[in-house]
Design a protein around this motif. Sequence first.
Motif, PDB file in Angstrom:
ATOM      1  N   ALA A 106       0.839  -1.165   0.251  1.00 26.12           N
ATOM      2  CA  ALA A 106       0.176   0.219   0.620  1.00 26.12           C
ATOM      3  C   ALA A 106       0.867   1.522  -0.355  1.00 26.12           C
ATOM      4  O   ALA A 106       1.878   0.929   0.351  1.00 26.12           O
ATOM      5  CB  ALA A 106      -1.208  -0.565   1.696  1.00 26.12           C
TER       6      ALA A 106
ATOM      7  N   THR B 109       0.145   6.071  -0.359  1.00 22.00           N
ATOM      8  CA  THR B 109      -0.487   7.574  -0.149  1.00 22.00           C
ATOM      9  C   THR B 109       0.814   8.301  -0.663  1.00 22.00           C
ATOM     10  O   THR B 109       1.918   8.396  -0.130  1.00 22.00           O
ATOM     11  CB  THR B 109      -0.692   7.581   1.822  1.00 22.00           C
TER      12      THR B 109
ATOM     13  N   THR C 100      -4.457   7.514  -1.794  1.00 25.10           N
ATOM     14  CA  THR C 100      -3.663   5.886  -1.338  1.00 25.10           C
ATOM     15  C   THR C 100      -4.212   5.033  -2.297  1.00 25.10           C
ATOM     16  O   THR C 100      -4.892   4.711  -3.624  1.00 25.10           O
ATOM     17  CB  THR C 100      -4.960   4.996  -0.569  1.00 25.10           C
ATOM     18  N   TYR C 101      -3.538   3.837  -2.123  1.00 26.43           N
ATOM     19  CA  TYR C 101      -2.676   2.457  -3.705  1.00 26.43           C
ATOM     20  C   TYR C 101      -3.425   1.888  -2.646  1.00 26.43           C
ATOM     21  O   TYR C 101      -2.301   1.685  -1.476  1.00 26.43           O
ATOM     22  CB  TYR C 101      -1.722   2.943  -4.273  1.00 26.43           C
ATOM     23  N   TYR C 102      -3.566   0.608  -3.447  1.00 30.99           N
ATOM     24  CA  TYR C 102      -3.544  -1.363  -2.735  1.00 30.99           C
ATOM     25  C   TYR C 102      -3.294  -2.123  -3.429  1.00 30.99           C
ATOM     26  O   TYR C 102      -3.727  -1.879  -4.676  1.00 30.99           O
ATOM     27  CB  TYR C 102      -4.832  -1.445  -1.544  1.00 30.99           C
ATOM     28  N   SER C 103      -2.531  -3.263  -3.211  1.00 29.16           N
ATOM     29  CA  SER C 103      -2.240  -4.143  -4.089  1.00 29.16           C
ATOM     30  C   SER C 103      -3.608  -4.945  -3.838  1.00 29.16           C
ATOM     31  O   SER C 103      -4.246  -4.532  -3.037  1.00 29.16           O
ATOM     32  CB  SER C 103      -1.158  -4.860  -3.570  1.00 29.16           C
ATOM     33  N   ASP C 104      -3.880  -5.974  -5.165  1.00 27.71           N
ATOM     34  CA  ASP C 104      -5.568  -6.681  -5.146  1.00 27.71           C
ATOM     35  C   ASP C 104      -5.219  -7.293  -4.346  1.00 27.71           C
ATOM     36  O   ASP C 104      -6.502  -7.760  -3.586  1.00 27.71           O
ATOM     37  CB  ASP C 104      -5.336  -7.354  -6.634  1.00 27.71           C
ATOM     38  N   SER C 105      -4.108  -7.586  -3.624  1.00 26.50           N
ATOM     39  CA  SER C 105      -4.328  -8.969  -2.357  1.00 26.50           C
ATOM     40  C   SER C 105      -4.532  -8.354  -1.044  1.00 26.50           C
ATOM     41  O   SER C 105      -4.779  -9.076  -0.388  1.00 26.50           O
ATOM     42  CB  SER C 105      -3.248  -9.676  -2.700  1.00 26.50           C
TER      43      SER C 105
ATOM     44  N   LYS D 252      -6.899  -5.220  -0.778  1.00 30.18           N
ATOM     45  CA  LYS D 252      -7.920  -4.213  -1.621  1.00 30.18           C
ATOM     46  C   LYS D 252      -9.035  -4.554  -0.207  1.00 30.18           C
ATOM     47  O   LYS D 252      -9.089  -5.778  -0.659  1.00 30.18           O
ATOM     48  CB  LYS D 252      -7.998  -3.490  -2.407  1.00 30.18           C
ATOM     49  N   GLY D 253      -9.142  -3.916  -0.287  1.00 31.15           N
ATOM     50  CA  GLY D 253     -10.501  -3.965   0.870  1.00 31.15           C
ATOM     51  C   GLY D 253     -10.280  -4.750   2.377  1.00 31.15           C
ATOM     52  O   GLY D 253     -11.675  -4.959   3.872  1.00 31.15           O
ATOM     53  N   ARG D 254      -8.572  -5.419   2.986  1.00 31.67           N
ATOM     54  CA  ARG D 254      -8.356  -5.778   4.093  1.00 31.67           C
ATOM     55  C   ARG D 254      -7.924  -4.872   4.619  1.00 31.67           C
ATOM     56  O   ARG D 254      -8.035  -4.826   6.066  1.00 31.67           O
ATOM     57  CB  ARG D 254      -8.093  -6.969   3.840  1.00 31.67           C
TER      58      ARG D 254
ATOM     59  N   THR E 184      -5.773  -0.066   5.675  1.00 30.30           N
ATOM     60  CA  THR E 184      -6.221   0.501   5.678  1.00 30.30           C
ATOM     61  C   THR E 184      -4.824   1.682   5.809  1.00 30.30           C
ATOM     62  O   THR E 184      -4.134   1.071   6.572  1.00 30.30           O
ATOM     63  CB  THR E 184      -7.325   0.837   6.265  1.00 30.30           C
TER      64      THR E 184
END
Length: 122
Positions: A49, A51, A56-61, A63-65, A67
Amino acid sequence: QVQLVESGGGLVQAGGSLRLSCAASGRTFVIFAMGWFRQAPGKEREFVAATSGSNTYYSDSVKGRFTISRDNAKNTMNLQMNSLKSEDTAVYFCAAGPMTEAIMTRNAYVYWGQGTQVTVSS
């Protein structure tokens, strides 16, 4: 120079949560990008991840879990990790850099912390 120190790693059961913190000191005015990477045994260091302050940016693995958050006034960055899985087990590294281009790659980062171990038991 910029110094980065991570904290908050540990052992947690699958489905649990951990909060990682990164404290920056030194010439922090040169920092624009801050991010987290992780490295599991036998694997390459991978993006988690980041910022830029405004985005903000997240890896797919994760994302959603996970922050990511940042407090520029305190020169700190946090990573709240929820719903942890065994595959999240790795050493997590805090990183900082002077540019936001390619923020999801190691190329954006000049400064690195020593890493903190996160172990998720299944």
